[in-house]
Design a protein around this motif. Structure first.
Motif, PDB file in Angstrom:
ATOM      1  N   ALA A  87       0.823  -1.202   0.000  1.00 30.08           N
ATOM      2  CA  ALA A  87       0.000   0.000   0.000  1.00 30.08           C
ATOM      3  C   ALA A  87       0.863   1.261   0.000  1.00 30.08           C
ATOM      4  N   ILE A  88       1.921   1.252   0.821  1.00 29.76           N
ATOM      5  CA  ILE A  88       2.818   2.411   0.872  1.00 29.76           C
ATOM      6  C   ILE A  88       3.555   2.569  -0.452  1.00 29.76           C
TER       7      ILE A  88
ATOM      8  N   ALA B  16      -3.533   3.767  -2.514  1.00 36.55           N
ATOM      9  CA  ALA B  16      -3.257   3.108  -1.237  1.00 36.55           C
ATOM     10  C   ALA B  16      -4.505   2.456  -0.657  1.00 36.55           C
TER      11      ALA B  16
ATOM     12  N   ALA C  55       1.174   3.953  -3.127  1.00 38.97           N
ATOM     13  CA  ALA C  55       0.885   5.364  -2.911  1.00 38.97           C
ATOM     14  C   ALA C  55       2.071   6.227  -3.331  1.00 38.97           C
TER      15      ALA C  55
END
Length: 240
Positions: free
Chosen positions: A69-70, A162, A73
């Motif tokens: 997710a990081i 994200a 993003a």
């Protein structure tokens, strides 16, 4: 008569205002969900092929979920920031040219309208009227296809990516925690159905073939899951 009808619009018909922003976060969201499903599913299926230990599978899955997710993003933010910076640079360049050589810019705008099929007289009249109304907007729209009020936002893309990755990744993470006898085949089935849905949505947004897009992501996801499970089964040991 509605305001849209008075403006020459038909209800339900897409128009330019906010379109880049909406497509930007929709694209980022769909791609993020797709990546979340595949990435986390591949990790948990690979670990499940090596061991039946729920803590090990859960730890690997959570690590893949948070890290992915990081990463998504950050990648979207950097990519869209570059696009936004390019658009801002073009806007400033056009603003400077209008200030330094307005006659040349007016002639250029008229030429663009003439190239689109208007007669020289009509093209000149349209260029003059639009320049009087908002010269910068007329040039940006006609020359560059840019709406100064609709420049893409890297923050929107990063957040959408994200959140979508997390939502997509949670699905295989939950399914893999089912009883050991069914967790791998059930995860395969649920993940492939979810990928077919994201492929359909992506094709709908892009206006391309739904069936072809669904087939691509399903085949790709199936190969990823099969490969990681095979590696886990070959290198791991089953805990009784």
């Amino acid at each position: 008569m509605t305001a849209d009808t008075m403006n020459g619009r038909h209800p339900g018909e897409p128009h330019r205002e906010g379109l880049a922003q909406r497509l930007n976060w929709l694209r980022a969201g769909v791609l993020g969900a797709n990546d979340g499903i595949v990435s986390v599913a591949a990790v948990v299926v690979g670990v499940a092929g090596a061991t039946e230990s729920v803590p090990a599978i859960l730890t690997a899955g959570l690590a893949a979920l948070v890290g992915g997710a990081i990463s998504m993003a950050l990648g979207e933010y950097v990519s869209v920031s570059s696009q936004r910076d390019s658009e801002h640079a073009l806007i400033e360049k056009e603003r400077r040219e209008l200030a330094e050589m307005p006659e040349e810019e007016l002639a250029e705008l008229a030429g663009l309208y003439e190239a689109r099929g208007l007669s020289p007289e009509t093209a000149q009249r349209v260029a003059v009227e639009l320049t009087a109304h908002d010269a910068l907007r007329a040039h940006l729209s006609t020359e560059l296809g840019i709406d100064p009020d609709d420049v893409v936002s890297p923050w929107h893309a990063a957040l959408a990516s994200a959140v979508a990755f997390t939502i997509g990744g949670i699905l295989p993470l939950l399914v893999i925690l089912t009883p050991a006898a069914v967790r791998v085949p059930l995860t395969f089935g649920v993940v492939l159905v979810a990928l077919a849905i994201t492929g359909y949505v992506a094709a709908w947004i892009g206006g391309s073939s739904r069936g072809r897009a669904m087939l691509r992501v399903v085949i790709g996801g199936a190969l990823a899951l099969a490969a990681t499970f095979a590696i886990g089964a070959a290198l791991g040991t089953t805990v009784g």
